[in-house]
Design a protein around this motif. Structure first.
Motif, short mmCIF file in Angstrom:
data_model
loop_
_atom_site.label_atom_id
_atom_site.label_comp_id
_atom_site.label_asym_id
_atom_site.label_seq_id
_atom_site.Cartn_x
_atom_site.Cartn_y
_atom_site.Cartn_z
N TYR A 99 0.89 -1.20 0.12
CA TYR A 99 0.03 -0.03 0.14
C TYR A 99 1.01 1.27 -0.02
N GLU A 100 0.61 2.21 -0.85
CA GLU A 100 1.45 3.53 -0.85
C GLU A 100 0.86 4.50 -0.04
N TYR A 101 1.56 4.89 0.81
CA TYR A 101 1.44 5.88 1.79
C TYR A 101 1.80 7.39 1.27
N PRO A 102 1.14 8.42 1.59
CA PRO A 102 1.67 9.79 1.37
C PRO A 102 2.98 10.16 2.34
N ASP A 103 3.75 11.11 1.53
CA ASP A 103 4.95 11.41 2.33
C ASP A 103 4.58 12.06 3.78
N LEU A 104 3.36 12.61 4.10
CA LEU A 104 3.17 13.43 5.12
C LEU A 104 3.30 12.45 6.46
N VAL A 105 3.12 11.06 6.10
CA VAL A 105 3.19 10.25 7.47
C VAL A 105 4.40 9.93 7.90
N PHE A 106 5.62 10.46 7.00
CA PHE A 106 6.80 9.96 7.17
C PHE A 106 7.71 11.40 7.78
N ASP A 107 6.86 12.51 8.12
CA ASP A 107 7.51 13.61 8.84
C ASP A 107 6.85 14.20 9.99
N THR A 108 7.12 13.65 11.01
CA THR A 108 6.12 13.92 12.06
C THR A 108 7.06 14.10 13.55
N VAL A 109 8.28 13.92 13.50
CA VAL A 109 9.24 13.98 14.60
C VAL A 109 9.85 15.18 14.35
#
Length: 578
Positions: free
Chosen positions: A360-370
């Motif tokens: 499943y392809e996830y958007p970039d926003l989920v990998f920029d939260t820290v």
């Protein structure tokens, strides 16, 4: 599959895709075991009994002779994020172990990504063979005494509630807000009731008039009962009792034998896990609970009902899942043996579960939260007057429970005015670092029961706002832990003697890996070995550690805003004699 097509298939005008023959059907509707054949078309059950008229030239026939056919199991309440893998990866071991439906409250992701996070979960859920139903997170953040990455409002609830996979309003943890008439919480409840959706509860130790008031709002379940008498009171008053058997909190041993022994009806009781760690998920899922319940003396039929139809009825899903019935999804477990609940094979919507490989392809926003800045050891120190003793409040953690106790201890301030952990009495420093890039808060305190010597542990999983939680016997290792988590964009690490000895990257919202469960479990095993090597013997160290920051479970917690006394529902000073 359209209703018209089901009718045509059931009446034999079009032929079944699959027929299961010779099996003993576990009928949870009447609590009977029936020798019948089952016909499936388009993923739905269209015939039970003599289905020979539904068989066509292309119909697949599966011989289940001598075996039992059980409805797929349901987890009635789980935060899949605790598995540390995405929902797609979570679905693989779930299905393989016979859990074909889950009711998820994605409030871990919601606390980081808000409404957009729930929308992403709903989109992913719709793509899976696992039936992933959603209870919309109601308490994001759980309280006003912590900093979350996002908030869920009554307006957000209104916008999400019409989704066909939404079955309720998630656990209402803010019971003071309900009792004091917080309009935001009441608006959420009204929206759910208008749609005839259930409202799940979360009210540890609540009883008497306060419990009545909480239930009067329409809240209908609880999974947080601490003692049997508390659980029984809620059940008698009309709540559905969720018996929780997860990785961190377990109540099966405390509740089920007494319920059985006292002859209490189990029609309004069902099983949930709440949190499921990867290593536990690899060993089994709801099937493990069913087996344990049977071993405790519960009949296999009742154990299966509590993991299927009882749950489905509560969430008004029994017209779709939870039983082997006409018109329901063909989610079936083939059992070699009923008494030991030994699984031969699993079918989801009539298709054999085998060799699943989700993508499943996830958007970039989920990998920029820290987003917190570099941490220095001095940022994690409680400073006072030098060379004197202070009485401090201490969080005491308990094995196999997410409850904490409140203790006091005397700590010495060194020559530079830093309060120093007391290793002889297992009192360590703990910090909660705001990681969403909002205010740079760092809450500081002390903790007992972790057992670390010569090192630190840290993680970006910190229920429920998921700030970074770091604990250690020295502030340098704690800072290295925090900075390693920052570099990984989320994860877990163990540090000793100024060196990172084990780590697990969790870049999806700082909570999840996109790797398969097996890979995550391997990394976690390395982390468990590492944490044990520095003295921590807790059975589920990282789950226990993740709940230090949860300010809705008694008794003493630490958030990014500071030390929090749950009983007084207020922030308190960690130093008692200032």
């Amino acid at each position: 599959m359209d209703i018209r097509d089901r009718i045509l298939a059931a009446t034999g005008e079009v032929k079944a895709d699959t027929i299961f023959t010779g099996g003993h059907i576990i009928n949870v509707n009447t609590k009977e075991i029936l020798d019948r054949d089952i016909a499936v078309k388009g993923g739905y059950i269209v015939g039970i009994g003599d289905v020979s008229s539904l068989k066509g030239d292309d119909t697949q026939v599966i011989d289940a002779s001598g075996r039992y056919i059980c409805p797929g199991l349901i987890d009635g309440h789980v935060h899949f994020e605790s598995s540390m893998v995405t929902l797609s990866q979570f679905s693989v071991p779930a299905l393989e172990h016979g859990t074909t439906s889950v009711v998820i409250d994605p409030h871990e992701i919601a606390n980081v990504l808000g409404r957009k996070g729930i929308e992403l979960v709903l989109e992913e859920a719709a793509s899976l063979p696992l039936n992933a139903f959603v209870s919309i997170s109601s308490c994001v953040p759980a309280t006003a005494f912590e900093t979350a990455g996002a908030a869920i409002s009554a307006e957000d609830i209104d916008s999400l509630i019409a989704n066909e996979n939404v079955v309720g309003l998630g656990e209402m943890m803010d019971y003071p807000g309900v009792l004091f008439g917080d309009e935001n919480k009441l608006s959420m409840i009204r929206a759910a009731l208008r749609e005839r959706l259930v409202i799940d509860g979360h009210c540890p130790a609540l009883s008497g008039e306060q419990l009545w008031g909480y239930m009067a709002a329409g809240i209908s379940t609880d999974h947080e009962s601490i003692e049997y008498e508390e659980a029984l009171e809620k059940l008698r008053l009309g709540m559905k009792l969720m018996i929780r058997e997860g990785s961190a909190a377990k109540s099966l041993d405390r509740f089920l034998p007494r319920l059985i022994g006292e002859g209490i009806s189990l029609d309004n009781v069902f099983f949930v896990t709440d949190d499921k760690h990867p290593s536990d998920l690899m060993e089994g899922y709801m099937d493990v609970i069913v087996r344990r319940a049977i071993a405790m003396g519960l009949s296999p039929m009742d154990a299966i009902c509590m993991a299927s139809i009882n749950t489905a009825k509560h969430y008004h899903l029994d017209n779709l899942v939870g039983s082997i019935s006409i018109g329901r999804k063909a989610d079936l477990i083939i059992l070699d043996d009923l008494d030991t609940f030994r699984i031969d094979s699993v079918y989801a919507a009539g298709k054999l579960v085998d060799g699943l490989s989700p993508s499943y392809e996830y958007p970039d926003l989920v990998f920029d939260t820290v987003r917190f800045p570099q941490i220095d050891a001095s940022d994690l120190q409680l400073k006072t007057d030098p060379d004197r003793d202070y009485r401090v409040s201490v969080i005491s953690v308990l094995p196999d429970l997410i409850l904490t106790e409140k203790e006091t201890a005397t700590l010495h301030s060194d020559g530079e005015g830093v309060l120093v952990p007391d290793l002889d009495n297992d009192i360590l420093s703990v910090a909660v670092i705001e990681r969403h890039g909002k205010n740079g808060n760092i809450g500081l305190g002390f903790i007992r029961g972790i057992g670390i010597k010569n090192g630190a542990i840290g993680q970006s999983i910190g229920h429920d706002s998921h700030n970074v939680v770091v604990t250690g016997d020295n502030h340098s290792d704690m800072a290295l832990c925090a900075n390693t988590i920052r570099e990984m964009n989320g994860g877990i690490c163990v540090v000793s003697d100024g060196r990172v000895v084990a780590k697990l990257e969790l870049p999806f919202a700082g909570l999840l890996s996109t790797l398969p469960v097996e890979d995550v479990e391997k990394r976690l095993n390395e982390l468990h070995t590492a944490v044990k090597s520095i003295g921590c013997d807790l059975p589920a160290p990282f789950i226990t550690h993740s709940f230090i920051a949860l300010p809705v479970i008694p008794s003493l917690r630490l958030t990014d805003m500071g030390l929090f006394d749950v009983e007084s529902f207020s922030l308190v000073s960690p130093i008692e004699d200032e």
